[in-house]
Design a protein around this motif. Structure first.
Motif, PDB file in Angstrom:
ATOM      1  N   THR A  94       0.833  -1.207   0.000  1.00 54.35           N
ATOM      2  CA  THR A  94       0.000   0.000   0.000  1.00 54.35           C
ATOM      3  C   THR A  94       0.868   1.256   0.000  1.00 54.35           C
ATOM      4  OG1 THR A  94      -0.200  -0.129   2.410  1.00 54.35           O
ATOM      5  CG2 THR A  94      -1.975  -1.106   1.124  1.00 54.35           C
ATOM      6  N   LEU A  95       2.063   1.186   0.586  1.00 54.52           N
ATOM      7  CA  LEU A  95       2.969   2.336   0.557  1.00 54.52           C
ATOM      8  C   LEU A  95       3.334   2.687  -0.883  1.00 54.52           C
ATOM      9  CD1 LEU A  95       4.656   4.400   2.136  1.00 54.52           C
ATOM     10  CD2 LEU A  95       6.483   2.711   2.256  1.00 54.52           C
ATOM     11  N   ARG A  96       3.515   1.647  -1.719  1.00 55.18           N
ATOM     12  CA  ARG A  96       3.813   1.895  -3.126  1.00 55.18           C
ATOM     13  C   ARG A  96       2.635   2.553  -3.828  1.00 55.18           C
ATOM     14  NH1 ARG A  96       4.265  -1.601  -6.569  1.00 55.18           N
ATOM     15  NH2 ARG A  96       5.915  -0.773  -7.865  1.00 55.18           N
ATOM     16  N   TRP A  97       1.436   2.272  -3.373  1.00 48.56           N
ATOM     17  CA  TRP A  97       0.250   2.805  -4.037  1.00 48.56           C
ATOM     18  C   TRP A  97       0.021   4.278  -3.729  1.00 48.56           C
ATOM     19  CZ3 TRP A  97      -3.486  -1.728  -2.457  1.00 48.56           C
ATOM     20  CH2 TRP A  97      -3.089  -2.871  -3.141  1.00 48.56           C
ATOM     21  N   THR A  98       0.754   4.838  -2.753  1.00 50.76           N
ATOM     22  CA  THR A  98       0.539   6.250  -2.444  1.00 50.76           C
ATOM     23  C   THR A  98       0.862   7.123  -3.649  1.00 50.76           C
ATOM     24  OG1 THR A  98       2.765   6.382  -1.499  1.00 50.76           O
ATOM     25  CG2 THR A  98       0.945   5.999   0.024  1.00 50.76           C
ATOM     26  N   VAL A 102      -4.767  10.152  -4.656  1.00 54.29           N
ATOM     27  CA  VAL A 102      -5.460  10.308  -3.375  1.00 54.29           C
ATOM     28  C   VAL A 102      -5.998   8.966  -2.880  1.00 54.29           C
ATOM     29  CG1 VAL A 102      -7.431  11.367  -2.224  1.00 54.29           C
ATOM     30  CG2 VAL A 102      -6.077  12.700  -3.840  1.00 54.29           C
ATOM     31  N   GLN A 103      -6.549   8.183  -3.783  1.00 54.97           N
ATOM     32  CA  GLN A 103      -7.133   6.898  -3.373  1.00 54.97           C
ATOM     33  C   GLN A 103      -6.049   5.950  -2.852  1.00 54.97           C
ATOM     34  OE1 GLN A 103      -9.558   5.332  -6.532  1.00 54.97           O
ATOM     35  NE2 GLN A 103     -11.201   6.802  -6.180  1.00 54.97           N
ATOM     36  N   GLY A 104      -4.887   5.972  -3.497  1.00 51.16           N
ATOM     37  CA  GLY A 104      -3.783   5.129  -3.031  1.00 51.16           C
ATOM     38  C   GLY A 104      -3.325   5.564  -1.653  1.00 51.16           C
ATOM     39  N   TYR A 105      -3.279   6.874  -1.453  1.00 50.65           N
ATOM     40  CA  TYR A 105      -2.869   7.406  -0.147  1.00 50.65           C
ATOM     41  C   TYR A 105      -3.885   7.023   0.923  1.00 50.65           C
ATOM     42  CZ  TYR A 105      -1.091  10.746   3.257  1.00 50.65           C
ATOM     43  OH  TYR A 105      -0.567  11.325   4.389  1.00 50.65           O
ATOM     44  N   LEU A 106      -5.169   7.107   0.561  1.00 45.75           N
ATOM     45  CA  LEU A 106      -6.235   6.735   1.507  1.00 45.75           C
ATOM     46  C   LEU A 106      -6.090   5.287   1.944  1.00 45.75           C
ATOM     47  CD1 LEU A 106      -9.075   7.163   2.870  1.00 45.75           C
ATOM     48  CD2 LEU A 106     -10.061   6.433   0.705  1.00 45.75           C
ATOM     49  N   VAL A 107      -5.846   4.410   0.986  1.00 41.44           N
ATOM     50  CA  VAL A 107      -5.707   2.980   1.303  1.00 41.44           C
ATOM     51  C   VAL A 107      -4.532   2.762   2.246  1.00 41.44           C
ATOM     52  CG1 VAL A 107      -5.183   0.720   0.314  1.00 41.44           C
ATOM     53  CG2 VAL A 107      -6.823   2.208  -0.812  1.00 41.44           C
ATOM     54  N   ILE A 181      -8.802  -3.490   3.168  1.00 44.51           N
ATOM     55  CA  ILE A 181      -7.888  -3.110   2.092  1.00 44.51           C
ATOM     56  C   ILE A 181      -8.295  -3.801   0.790  1.00 44.51           C
ATOM     57  CG2 ILE A 181      -5.494  -3.187   1.275  1.00 44.51           C
ATOM     58  CD1 ILE A 181      -6.099  -1.201   3.559  1.00 44.51           C
ATOM     59  N   ARG A 182      -8.608  -5.091   0.875  1.00 41.03           N
ATOM     60  CA  ARG A 182      -9.053  -5.822  -0.318  1.00 41.03           C
ATOM     61  C   ARG A 182     -10.315  -5.198  -0.892  1.00 41.03           C
ATOM     62  NH1 ARG A 182     -10.058 -11.852   0.390  1.00 41.03           N
ATOM     63  NH2 ARG A 182     -10.237 -11.709  -1.845  1.00 41.03           N
ATOM     64  N   PHE A 183     -11.242  -4.851  -0.001  1.00 40.36           N
ATOM     65  CA  PHE A 183     -12.499  -4.246  -0.442  1.00 40.36           C
ATOM     66  C   PHE A 183     -12.224  -2.919  -1.146  1.00 40.36           C
ATOM     67  CE2 PHE A 183     -16.920  -3.257  -0.415  1.00 40.36           C
ATOM     68  CZ  PHE A 183     -17.007  -1.895  -0.187  1.00 40.36           C
ATOM     69  N   LEU A 184     -11.384  -2.094  -0.556  1.00 42.85           N
ATOM     70  CA  LEU A 184     -11.095  -0.787  -1.147  1.00 42.85           C
ATOM     71  C   LEU A 184     -10.417  -0.932  -2.503  1.00 42.85           C
ATOM     72  CD1 LEU A 184      -9.858   1.205   1.991  1.00 42.85           C
ATOM     73  CD2 LEU A 184     -12.014   1.492   0.753  1.00 42.85           C
ATOM     74  N   VAL A 185      -9.509  -1.886  -2.619  1.00 46.21           N
ATOM     75  CA  VAL A 185      -8.804  -2.077  -3.886  1.00 46.21           C
ATOM     76  C   VAL A 185      -9.774  -2.518  -4.971  1.00 46.21           C
ATOM     77  CG1 VAL A 185      -7.101  -3.511  -5.069  1.00 46.21           C
ATOM     78  CG2 VAL A 185      -6.562  -2.535  -2.854  1.00 46.21           C
ATOM     79  N   ARG A 186     -10.731  -3.385  -4.598  1.00 45.97           N
ATOM     80  CA  ARG A 186     -11.691  -3.862  -5.604  1.00 45.97           C
ATOM     81  C   ARG A 186     -12.604  -2.746  -6.084  1.00 45.97           C
ATOM     82  NH1 ARG A 186     -13.228  -9.728  -5.330  1.00 45.97           N
ATOM     83  NH2 ARG A 186     -11.893 -10.704  -3.804  1.00 45.97           N
ATOM     84  N   HIS A 187     -12.934  -1.809  -5.182  1.00 47.45           N
ATOM     85  CA  HIS A 187     -13.990  -0.851  -5.508  1.00 47.45           C
ATOM     86  C   HIS A 187     -13.493   0.552  -5.821  1.00 47.45           C
ATOM     87  CE1 HIS A 187     -16.264  -4.083  -3.530  1.00 47.45           C
ATOM     88  NE2 HIS A 187     -17.256  -3.686  -4.303  1.00 47.45           N
ATOM     89  N   LEU A 188     -12.243   0.848  -5.567  1.00 45.31           N
ATOM     90  CA  LEU A 188     -11.732   2.166  -5.924  1.00 45.31           C
ATOM     91  C   LEU A 188     -11.202   2.092  -7.351  1.00 45.31           C
ATOM     92  CD1 LEU A 188      -9.945   3.232  -2.615  1.00 45.31           C
ATOM     93  CD2 LEU A 188     -12.139   4.005  -3.497  1.00 45.31           C
TER      94      LEU A 188
END
Lengths: 195, 129
Positions: A94-98, A102-107, A181-188
């Motif tokens: 998730t750090l890489r996704w920042t 904004v969505q990556g940072y949120l996750v 985290i899985r839920f957010l990744v699927r839906h963002l």
């Protein structure tokens, strides 16, 4: 089969893909790249004297390194056993996704808060035997408190159950954070496009 | 050249989603009779199911299915010179594909029943639409 024309292009392609998957374990990454390279060689074997255009077509049909890396990450996230992933691995991913916005940072923030919360429960359970009067579920006029040094105020509730409750809460927080985290990744949708 | 309209584009997207959703089923089914390597699986997809996908799409899915314990694999030194990674179904994979196949059969039958009047071009009163 003469691949003299193709080797530099193929090497560049796989160097890029290797870079995109650099955070994966070495063995898994090398195995995956080896398999894709075998696919490219199989495709080129179908052509008698592959030209540069043939090589380009084969690599284009395979997909860009970005697309393949994204697809690979998505598949690894979606696998049914992914809830067993280490919190450290999830945090590192998730750090890489920042950088994905904004969505990556949120996750990442959600993951960080969730795992810090679970770690706090485990630490409380660990410290209770050593500091029985300073660590526990204390209720006072100032509110609820789990640990205070040097002196604890308030009345303690459930002293005998504090350790098992903290262990269970810590596990639930870890499990729940991973599921979230899985839920957010699927839906963002924006995040999915960029990772 | 026919210009793609928004309606055509949305249909294409829907079809792409349907194909994408079926990939697990088709990949597992392709391995029912024999073990195959990646390119062979792609050929089965194209020939038997008309599923044309970006070739790189298959390999991450194969990796995931293996992680889930549905597939097993090994590298085999081929006569061509470079090794190939062959896949085959595990016992869990066989159970899974049988379950998926039964679900698909029932689902497709229900859907076909629903689509009969649509394909026959009639409305709910039985009149031609």
């Amino acid at each position: 089969m003469n691949l003299t024309h193709c080797i530099p292009m193929v090497d560049t392609y796989f160097a890029q893909l290797n870079s995109k998957l650099s955070d994966l374990p070495v063995e898994r990454r090398q195995d995956f790249l080896r398999e894709l390279r075998a696919h490219v060689l199989d495709r080129l074997e179908q052509v008698t004297a592959p030209s540069v255009d043939d090589c380009r077509s084969v690599l284009k049909a395979l997909g860009t390194p970005d697309e393949i890396a994204r697809q690979y990450r998505m598949e690894m996230i979606l696998r049914t056993s992914s809830w067993r992933l280490s919190p450290f691995k999830v945090l590192r991913t998730t750090l890489r996704w920042t950088v994905a916005g904004v969505q990556g940072y949120l996750v990442f923030v959600v993951a960080l808060i969730g795992y810090i919360l679970s770690a706090s429960f485990y630490i409380c359970a660990l410290l209770k035997p050593f500091f029985p009067k300073n660590v526990g579920f204390f209720v006072s006029d100032a509110g609820i408190n789990f640990a205070q040094f040097p002196v604890q105020y308030g009345q303690e509730y459930l002293p005998n159950y504090f350790i098992p409750i903290c262990i269970v809460m810590g596990y639930l927080a870890t499990f729940g954070t991973t599921l979230l985290i899985r839920f957010l990744v699927r839906h963002l949708s924006q995040l999915r496009k960029k990772i | 050249m026919l210009k793609s309209t928004p309606k055509l584009e949305s249909t294409e997207k829907w079809e792409a989603q349907i194909r994408k959703g079926c990939l697990d089923l088709v990949i597992l089914a392709s391995l029912w009779k024999t073990r195959l390597y990646g390119l062979e699986i792609l050929r089965v997809l194209e020939q038997n199911s008309r599923l044309v996908v970006a070739e790189g799409t298959v390999y991450p899915i194969l990796s995931r299915l293996k992680e889930e314990g549905l597939l097993q694999s090994e590298w085999v030194e081929a006569e061509a010179g470079h090794p190939r990674k062959y896949y085959w179904l595990t016992a869990a994979g066989r159970l899974k594909i049988v379950s998926m196949a039964h679900f698909w059969k029932g689902f497709a039958a229900s859907l076909n029943q629903l689509l009969v009047p649509v394909l026959n071009g009639k409305d709910d009163k039985g009149e031609p639409s």
